[in-house]
Design a protein around this motif. Sequence first.
Motif, PDB file in Angstrom:
ATOM      1  N   HIS A  85       0.871  -1.597  -0.042  1.00 35.48           N
ATOM      2  CA  HIS A  85      -0.079   0.394  -0.049  1.00 35.48           C
ATOM      3  C   HIS A  85       1.104   0.985   0.257  1.00 35.48           C
ATOM      4  CE1 HIS A  85      -3.139   2.902   2.151  1.00 35.48           C
ATOM      5  NE2 HIS A  85      -3.722   2.230   1.042  1.00 35.48           N
ATOM      6  N   ASN A  86       2.257   1.438   0.489  1.00 43.05           N
ATOM      7  CA  ASN A  86       2.345   2.501   0.142  1.00 43.05           C
ATOM      8  C   ASN A  86       3.416   2.893  -0.423  1.00 43.05           C
ATOM      9  OD1 ASN A  86       6.280   2.802   0.824  1.00 43.05           O
ATOM     10  ND2 ASN A  86       4.372   4.377   2.843  1.00 43.05           N
ATOM     11  N   LEU A  87       3.994   1.175  -1.242  1.00 39.43           N
ATOM     12  CA  LEU A  87       4.351   1.395  -2.404  1.00 39.43           C
ATOM     13  C   LEU A  87       3.153   1.995  -3.649  1.00 39.43           C
ATOM     14  CD1 LEU A  87       7.070  -1.481  -2.204  1.00 39.43           C
ATOM     15  CD2 LEU A  87       7.628   1.151  -2.753  1.00 39.43           C
ATOM     16  N   ILE A  88       2.900   1.710  -3.558  1.00 38.17           N
ATOM     17  CA  ILE A  88       1.759   2.490  -4.385  1.00 38.17           C
ATOM     18  C   ILE A  88       0.965   3.083  -4.282  1.00 38.17           C
ATOM     19  CG2 ILE A  88      -1.074   1.139  -3.662  1.00 38.17           C
ATOM     20  CD1 ILE A  88      -0.203   0.629  -7.113  1.00 38.17           C
ATOM     21  N   LYS A  89       1.262   4.039  -3.462  1.00 39.10           N
ATOM     22  CA  LYS A  89       1.178   5.581  -3.594  1.00 39.10           C
ATOM     23  C   LYS A  89       2.419   6.074  -4.032  1.00 39.10           C
ATOM     24  CE  LYS A  89      -2.216   5.726   0.051  1.00 39.10           C
ATOM     25  NZ  LYS A  89      -3.477   5.647  -0.875  1.00 39.10           N
TER      26      LYS A  89
ATOM     27  N   TRP B 273      -5.774   2.571  -9.843  1.00 32.63           N
ATOM     28  CA  TRP B 273      -6.254   1.085  -9.626  1.00 32.63           C
ATOM     29  C   TRP B 273      -6.338   0.439  -8.599  1.00 32.63           C
ATOM     30  CZ3 TRP B 273      -7.899  -0.517 -16.274  1.00 32.63           C
ATOM     31  CH2 TRP B 273      -8.644   0.975 -16.018  1.00 32.63           C
ATOM     32  N   ILE B 274      -5.321   0.562  -8.856  1.00 37.20           N
ATOM     33  CA  ILE B 274      -4.615  -0.389  -7.349  1.00 37.20           C
ATOM     34  C   ILE B 274      -4.461   0.415  -6.393  1.00 37.20           C
ATOM     35  CG2 ILE B 274      -3.152  -1.875  -7.150  1.00 37.20           C
ATOM     36  CD1 ILE B 274      -1.406  -2.183  -9.764  1.00 37.20           C
ATOM     37  N   GLU B 275      -4.256   1.399  -6.492  1.00 39.80           N
ATOM     38  CA  GLU B 275      -4.405   1.942  -5.356  1.00 39.80           C
ATOM     39  C   GLU B 275      -5.244   1.875  -4.693  1.00 39.80           C
ATOM     40  OE1 GLU B 275      -4.480   6.707  -5.512  1.00 39.80           O
ATOM     41  OE2 GLU B 275      -3.685   6.613  -3.362  1.00 39.80           O
ATOM     42  N   ARG B 276      -6.610   1.781  -5.794  1.00 39.41           N
ATOM     43  CA  ARG B 276      -8.437   2.732  -4.547  1.00 39.41           C
ATOM     44  C   ARG B 276      -8.230   0.992  -4.692  1.00 39.41           C
ATOM     45  NH1 ARG B 276      -9.062   5.753  -9.107  1.00 39.41           N
ATOM     46  NH2 ARG B 276     -10.050   4.439 -10.343  1.00 39.41           N
ATOM     47  N   ILE B 277      -8.098   0.003  -4.731  1.00 37.90           N
ATOM     48  CA  ILE B 277      -8.184  -1.481  -4.710  1.00 37.90           C
ATOM     49  C   ILE B 277      -7.728  -1.828  -3.196  1.00 37.90           C
ATOM     50  CG2 ILE B 277      -7.668  -4.017  -4.971  1.00 37.90           C
ATOM     51  CD1 ILE B 277      -8.009  -3.844  -8.357  1.00 37.90           C
ATOM     52  N   LEU B 278      -5.515  -1.183  -3.363  1.00 38.99           N
ATOM     53  CA  LEU B 278      -5.556  -1.813  -2.255  1.00 38.99           C
ATOM     54  C   LEU B 278      -5.886  -0.461  -0.480  1.00 38.99           C
ATOM     55  CD1 LEU B 278      -1.944  -1.779  -3.720  1.00 38.99           C
ATOM     56  CD2 LEU B 278      -2.942  -3.710  -2.212  1.00 38.99           C
TER      57      LEU B 278
ATOM     58  N   LYS C 227      -8.934  -0.634  -0.126  1.00 41.23           N
ATOM     59  CA  LYS C 227      -9.921  -0.847  -0.029  1.00 41.23           C
ATOM     60  C   LYS C 227      -9.384  -2.216   1.156  1.00 41.23           C
ATOM     61  CE  LYS C 227     -13.895  -1.895  -2.849  1.00 41.23           C
ATOM     62  NZ  LYS C 227     -14.800  -2.565  -3.663  1.00 41.23           N
ATOM     63  N   VAL C 228      -8.842  -3.496   0.129  1.00 39.37           N
ATOM     64  CA  VAL C 228      -7.584  -4.164   1.517  1.00 39.37           C
ATOM     65  C   VAL C 228      -7.748  -3.500   2.576  1.00 39.37           C
ATOM     66  CG1 VAL C 228      -5.913  -5.891   1.321  1.00 39.37           C
ATOM     67  CG2 VAL C 228      -6.657  -5.095  -1.106  1.00 39.37           C
ATOM     68  N   VAL C 229      -7.040  -2.304   2.531  1.00 44.67           N
ATOM     69  CA  VAL C 229      -6.416  -1.987   3.948  1.00 44.67           C
ATOM     70  C   VAL C 229      -7.854  -1.757   4.563  1.00 44.67           C
ATOM     71  CG1 VAL C 229      -5.337   0.012   4.654  1.00 44.67           C
ATOM     72  CG2 VAL C 229      -3.854  -1.278   3.027  1.00 44.67           C
ATOM     73  N   HIS C 230      -8.681  -1.260   4.231  1.00 47.56           N
ATOM     74  CA  HIS C 230      -9.636  -0.979   5.253  1.00 47.56           C
ATOM     75  C   HIS C 230     -10.786  -2.361   5.120  1.00 47.56           C
ATOM     76  CE1 HIS C 230      -8.917   2.698   3.516  1.00 47.56           C
ATOM     77  NE2 HIS C 230      -8.315   3.380   4.692  1.00 47.56           N
ATOM     78  N   GLY C 231     -10.429  -3.214   4.994  1.00 46.21           N
ATOM     79  CA  GLY C 231     -10.815  -4.507   5.247  1.00 46.21           C
ATOM     80  C   GLY C 231     -12.898  -4.618   3.854  1.00 46.21           C
ATOM     81  N   THR C 232     -12.135  -3.958   3.122  1.00 48.38           N
ATOM     82  CA  THR C 232     -13.597  -3.616   2.075  1.00 48.38           C
ATOM     83  C   THR C 232     -13.839  -4.401   0.679  1.00 48.38           C
ATOM     84  OG1 THR C 232     -13.345  -1.523   1.521  1.00 48.38           O
ATOM     85  CG2 THR C 232     -14.917  -1.907   2.907  1.00 48.38           C
ATOM     86  N   ALA C 233     -12.065  -4.761   0.516  1.00 48.01           N
ATOM     87  CA  ALA C 233     -12.173  -5.050  -0.596  1.00 48.01           C
ATOM     88  C   ALA C 233     -12.140  -7.061  -0.640  1.00 48.01           C
ATOM     89  CB  ALA C 233     -10.723  -5.903  -0.756  1.00 48.01           C
ATOM     90  N   THR C 234     -12.203  -7.432  -2.298  1.00 42.02           N
ATOM     91  CA  THR C 234     -13.024  -8.579  -2.158  1.00 42.02           C
ATOM     92  C   THR C 234     -11.455  -9.790  -3.124  1.00 42.02           C
ATOM     93  OG1 THR C 234     -13.665  -8.095  -4.560  1.00 42.02           O
ATOM     94  CG2 THR C 234     -15.450  -8.296  -2.741  1.00 42.02           C
ATOM     95  N   LEU C 235     -11.946 -11.045  -3.180  1.00 40.36           N
ATOM     96  CA  LEU C 235     -11.215 -11.693  -3.496  1.00 40.36           C
ATOM     97  C   LEU C 235     -10.951 -11.511  -4.780  1.00 40.36           C
ATOM     98  CD1 LEU C 235     -11.547 -15.328  -1.997  1.00 40.36           C
ATOM     99  CD2 LEU C 235      -9.657 -13.813  -0.644  1.00 40.36           C
TER     100      LEU C 235
ATOM    101  N   GLU D 256     -11.143  -9.372  -6.193  1.00 34.28           N
ATOM    102  CA  GLU D 256     -10.130  -7.563  -6.310  1.00 34.28           C
ATOM    103  C   GLU D 256      -8.854  -7.855  -6.378  1.00 34.28           C
ATOM    104  OE1 GLU D 256     -13.356  -3.764  -5.511  1.00 34.28           O
ATOM    105  OE2 GLU D 256     -12.944  -5.059  -3.735  1.00 34.28           O
ATOM    106  N   LEU D 257      -8.280  -8.592  -5.109  1.00 33.72           N
ATOM    107  CA  LEU D 257      -6.607  -9.096  -4.853  1.00 33.72           C
ATOM    108  C   LEU D 257      -5.966  -9.846  -6.425  1.00 33.72           C
ATOM    109  CD1 LEU D 257      -6.934 -11.222  -2.020  1.00 33.72           C
ATOM    110  CD2 LEU D 257      -6.503  -8.459  -2.469  1.00 33.72           C
ATOM    111  N   ASP D 258      -7.845 -10.404  -6.582  1.00 36.64           N
ATOM    112  CA  ASP D 258      -6.984 -10.921  -8.502  1.00 36.64           C
ATOM    113  C   ASP D 258      -6.628 -10.018  -9.603  1.00 36.64           C
ATOM    114  OD1 ASP D 258      -6.897 -13.442  -7.814  1.00 36.64           O
ATOM    115  OD2 ASP D 258      -8.891 -13.379  -8.328  1.00 36.64           O
ATOM    116  N   GLN D 259      -8.099  -8.894  -9.954  1.00 31.79           N
ATOM    117  CA  GLN D 259      -7.496  -7.512 -10.531  1.00 31.79           C
ATOM    118  C   GLN D 259      -6.498  -6.743 -10.361  1.00 31.79           C
ATOM    119  OE1 GLN D 259     -10.637  -5.220  -9.928  1.00 31.79           O
ATOM    120  NE2 GLN D 259     -12.160  -7.230 -10.615  1.00 31.79           N
TER     121      GLN D 259
END
Lengths: 160, 448
Positions: B353-357, B376-381, B383-391, B393-396
């Motif tokens: 998450h730090n690196l994509i920023k 897009w990757i930043e937005r997914i990450l 969500k991951v960090v906030h616990g709202t991503a889906t599996l 989205e990890l593949d995305q």
Amino acid sequence: MPFALSDELERELERIRARYPNAMAACIPTLHLCQDANHGWVSDEVIQFVATRLGLSPAHVKGVVTFYSLFNEERPGKHQVWVCRTLSCALRGSGSLLEHCEKKLGIRSGETTKDGKITLRTAECLASCGSGPVMQVDKTYHEGLTPARVDEILDRLLAD
Amino acid sequence: MIKRTEYLSKNYGKPEGWSLATYEAGGGYKSAKKALGMSREAVVEEMKKAHIRGRGGAGFDAGTKWSFMPKESKKPHYLVVNADEGEPGTFKDRTIMEQNPHALVEGCVIGCRGIGANAAYIFVRDELHLAKARLWGAIEEARAKGYLGARPFGVDYPVEVYVHTGAGAYICGEETALLNSLEGRRGEPRLKPPFPAQVGAFGCPTTVNNVETIAIAPTVFELGGDAFSQLSELHPLNDGGVRLFGVSGHVERPGIYECAVGLTLRELIYELGGGILGGRELLAVIPGGSSCPVHRADEIVSLPKDDRFAPWQGKSLLDLPLGVDTFRSAGSMLGTCCAIVLSDAVDPVLATHNLIKFYKHESCGQCTPCREGCGWIERILDKVVHGTATLDELDQITEIASNITGNTICAFGDGAAQPMLSFVSKFRPAFEDYVRTGGKSQTRTLEA
Ligand SMILES: Cc1cc2nc3c(=O)[nH]c(=O)nc-3n(C[C@H](O)[C@H](O)[C@H](O)COP(=O)(O)O)c2cc1C
Ligand code: FES
């Protein structure tokens, strides 16, 4: 009021200009010179001045100004503080350090204190990764920082 | 094998270590004088024998790059030194400019001779104010002594060296973006071809080299190219000489260490770096700046079947000598040779998450896959960090990063994709935990 440089800085502009085979190449160093002479920001008057001096279109100069993160399009505080947030520094505590600065100054990153003394921002890797966490204050690096050291530095800036 | 050397760093940390007096006391400027007395071809040949793999990250052979400059041309030639040092984790060039600036100035004289140029521009990122001041100081000192100017060392071969300043943009480290920036434009990379050796700065033939590549040139002419190359354990792989190794993050003694090429990550981390901070265990290491793939502590190398690689086949990655071809062949990248060390106190998801920023902030926006993909990757990450991503989205993340790779004008896109692809695949369970627990799996931070 149109922007102008002192005689001494005019001579510096000439020295800069002489380093390059054409005037456009002097654009970025000249913008730095003018920004430093204009309370740390590039106003429309500065853009006009640089464009006229170097024979460029104001649109070109504006395009350059908006591309680079170190040209300010608004007047910053008297002192500018950047906390490096990138990975090596983050591993050494830059996250807590930034929070500490925000709390102490009562502002969020990207903001300026009410008295106009300090603008606080984050920076991306400052090439000082081996001595993190790192903070740039105006033109000086402070490395291997602790909260106590940061307090000292910020207090000095606030008193200035 | 650890073989500490002091060709670049002997005066680091000494009072006035950056002055001309100190530099000359150590034999400084003899190499520039020697090179100016040699033919241009001979200078390039000597450089080729040294097998200096470009220290800026791509590892291209320096002498070979110099040989690409046209033999005859009506236009002036330029040497442009890349001192934009912005690759996260990289802090070696700054030490040269601040603590041994004359090595770079002397290297510029040699470089100019080798490529048929009479002017060198050193492009320094704006933040490095001390480096710029030290370089200007060194240039003035050298000029006053007659080592620069119309007749350096009395030889009829003019050389001028200038310091140019950037204005805050990591992309300007990419050589064609750097050229645009030097010319006073927005720092957007150019399409290649034409390559800088044909059309570079101001439309003229230009060689762009990293600070360390140029600053080591005086040592090459002091020792001789062959002898220099043979200092390296990887001399048989045409990866010669000595270089600056950096280590940052969770080690006891982060810093820059000059050694012969052949050093391993284990030696860099545990011996020079003093081991993992606070006596913890190694989780992962990024070998040379954040644009390289990350490696887990337990990775085993698999190299192409080639006798030259046999000694390291099947061994721990930590025991593979840090070389351009050793790391490339192992599916990694040596990059800038400045390693970032993550202890087992670190949450790898937060590191990603730090690196994509960083990459999202620094993408110049010219190419759609990079500009949009990083966002897009930043937005997914986020969500991951906030616990709202889906599996899904990890593949995305993997899909988006794969679609950036190879589809952009410059190598920034690949550099952004590498850490994403490697972190997500090598630490998949940590990412999945975030998804499953709605972010409650986060017990660790980034700080040790
Ligand atoms: C996004 C990006 C950033 C780069 N940043 C730097 C840099 O800060 N310094 C550097 O020397 N090379 C950097 N490079 C590599 C340069 O494009 C170029 O390969 C290098 O300066 C050539 O010098 P060398 O052959 O001596 O290594 C970067 C490349 C990319 C794609
Ligand atoms: S990560 Fe902070 S200086 Fe490099």
